[in-house]
Scaffold this motif. Structure first.
Motif, short mmCIF file in Angstrom:
data_model
loop_
_atom_site.label_atom_id
_atom_site.label_comp_id
_atom_site.label_asym_id
_atom_site.label_seq_id
_atom_site.Cartn_x
_atom_site.Cartn_y
_atom_site.Cartn_z
N ILE A 128 1.72 2.62 -8.01
CA ILE A 128 0.63 2.00 -8.75
C ILE A 128 -0.37 3.67 -8.71
O ILE A 128 -0.74 3.98 -7.80
N ASP A 129 -0.65 3.26 -9.86
CA ASP A 129 -1.45 4.54 -9.74
C ASP A 129 -3.21 3.39 -10.41
O ASP A 129 -2.24 2.56 -10.43
N GLY A 130 -3.98 4.66 -10.55
CA GLY A 130 -5.55 4.22 -10.76
C GLY A 130 -5.33 2.88 -12.26
O GLY A 130 -6.42 1.89 -12.34
N PHE A 170 0.85 -1.58 0.19
CA PHE A 170 -0.16 0.23 -0.05
C PHE A 170 1.05 1.50 -0.46
O PHE A 170 0.17 2.33 -0.17
N GLU A 171 2.43 1.00 0.53
CA GLU A 171 2.61 2.48 0.71
C GLU A 171 3.62 2.86 -1.11
O GLU A 171 4.38 3.76 -1.20
N LYS A 172 2.95 1.80 -1.43
CA LYS A 172 3.76 2.34 -2.94
C LYS A 172 2.50 2.48 -3.91
O LYS A 172 2.48 3.22 -5.28
N PHE A 173 1.19 2.99 -3.07
CA PHE A 173 0.32 3.42 -4.49
C PHE A 173 0.53 5.04 -3.84
O PHE A 173 0.43 5.75 -2.97
N SER A 174 -0.12 5.79 -4.97
CA SER A 174 -0.02 6.72 -5.62
C SER A 174 -1.49 7.59 -4.37
O SER A 174 -2.04 6.79 -4.14
N GLU A 225 -3.93 9.37 -5.70
CA GLU A 225 -5.27 8.84 -6.48
C GLU A 225 -5.60 7.66 -6.61
O GLU A 225 -6.84 6.92 -6.42
N ALA A 226 -4.20 6.40 -6.98
CA ALA A 226 -4.96 4.70 -5.99
C ALA A 226 -5.80 4.63 -4.78
O ALA A 226 -6.36 4.01 -4.88
N ARG A 227 -5.31 5.40 -3.67
CA ARG A 227 -5.03 5.46 -2.79
C ARG A 227 -6.82 5.87 -2.48
O ARG A 227 -7.51 4.76 -1.19
N ALA A 228 -7.32 7.23 -2.99
CA ALA A 228 -8.27 7.75 -3.32
C ALA A 228 -9.41 6.77 -3.88
O ALA A 228 -10.97 6.37 -2.86
N ALA A 229 -8.57 6.05 -4.60
CA ALA A 229 -9.58 5.31 -5.04
C ALA A 229 -10.44 3.60 -3.78
O ALA A 229 -11.51 3.22 -4.07
N VAL A 230 -9.53 3.30 -3.65
CA VAL A 230 -9.68 2.19 -2.34
C VAL A 230 -10.76 3.08 -1.23
O VAL A 230 -11.24 1.95 -1.20
N VAL A 231 -10.55 3.76 -0.69
CA VAL A 231 -11.17 4.86 -0.50
C VAL A 231 -12.61 4.70 -0.97
O VAL A 231 -13.63 4.69 -0.28
N ALA A 277 -1.83 -5.11 -10.03
CA ALA A 277 -1.64 -4.37 -10.37
C ALA A 277 0.37 -3.60 -9.58
O ALA A 277 0.74 -2.76 -10.63
N LEU A 278 0.39 -4.42 -9.00
CA LEU A 278 1.77 -4.59 -8.48
C LEU A 278 3.09 -4.74 -9.56
O LEU A 278 3.79 -4.07 -9.81
N ARG A 279 2.70 -6.11 -10.15
CA ARG A 279 2.84 -6.70 -11.21
C ARG A 279 3.40 -5.50 -12.50
O ARG A 279 4.25 -5.75 -13.19
N GLU A 280 2.12 -5.17 -12.95
CA GLU A 280 2.19 -3.80 -14.54
C GLU A 280 2.31 -3.16 -13.70
O GLU A 280 3.27 -2.47 -14.79
N THR A 281 2.85 -2.23 -12.82
CA THR A 281 3.63 -0.94 -12.27
C THR A 281 5.10 -1.79 -12.39
O THR A 281 6.16 -1.05 -13.20
N LEU A 282 5.48 -2.55 -11.71
CA LEU A 282 6.66 -3.33 -12.42
C LEU A 282 6.88 -3.27 -14.14
O LEU A 282 8.30 -2.76 -14.54
N ARG A 283 6.24 -3.97 -14.13
CA ARG A 283 6.55 -4.06 -15.75
C ARG A 283 6.39 -2.92 -16.71
O ARG A 283 7.05 -3.25 -17.37
#
Length: 180
Positions: free
Chosen positions: A140-142, A2-6, A8-14, A128-134
């Motif tokens: 990690i964003d939305g 979760f610390e890698k979430f932007s 925007e991504a954190r806001a999406a989870v909330v 999503a983490l794998r996509e971020t790395l790829r």
């Protein structure tokens, strides 16, 4: 992770938690996250809109699916000789219009505390983490969240987009190439 979430991504989870509360869900699945992504400006919302889908219609469909939850399956009941339409009519006559739906919704109400993520939502976050790395991104964003959902065709959010007529490869392309 979760610390890698932007932001925007954190806001999406909330926001996904808010969607779950709004729709009286006891859990958060990938469809809740997808609603949050579409309702929040960002790469995921842009890609869905750019794919030719009407975002408002997609959100409406998703929220309807979420509300239905594990609703009674008319076909399964018919196989047992039960006419769901007749049951609804009788229930409405005795308890008032929509009584069967209200009873189901009451069962799904939870306290305002933590709402757990389903296995499919957790898997989408991991993907999503794998996509971020790829894509060699630092956060990690939305868009990555959406790519994580699209990576598994069995994911409820991916199925919902497909059912709405989306070309999933096109959405993926739009997320990965925002200038396209």
């Amino acid at each position: 992770m979760f610390e890698k979430f932007s932001k925007e991504a954190r806001a999406a989870v909330v926001k996904a938690q808010e969607v779950a509360r709004d729709e009286h869900s006891g859990v958060i699945d990938s469809r809740h996250v997808l609603v949050a992504l579409i309702e929040t400006p960002g790469p995921a919302a842009t890609a869905v809109a750019g794919s030719g889908l009407d975002p408002t219609d997609v959100v409406r469909r998703l929220r309807r699916e979420i509300r239905a939850g594990d609703a009674l399956d008319a076909d399964a009941l018919a196989a047992l000789g039960i006419d769901l339409g007749a049951v609804r009519e009788r229930t409405d006559a005795v308890f008032g219009a929509g009584a069967l739906d209200r009873a189901g919704a009451a069962r799904h109400r939870r306290s305002p505390g933590h709402i757990p993520f389903t296995t499919d939502a957790k898997k989408a976050l991991e993907l999503a983490l794998r996509e971020t790395l790829r894509l060699k991104s630092s956060t990690i964003d939305g868009g990555h969240l959406l790519l994580g959902m699209l990576r598994d065709a069995r994911n409820p959010a991916a199925r919902a987009l497909s059912d709405a007529g989306a070309d999933l490869a096109r959405i993926r392309h739009l997320v990965e190439n925002p200038a396209a």
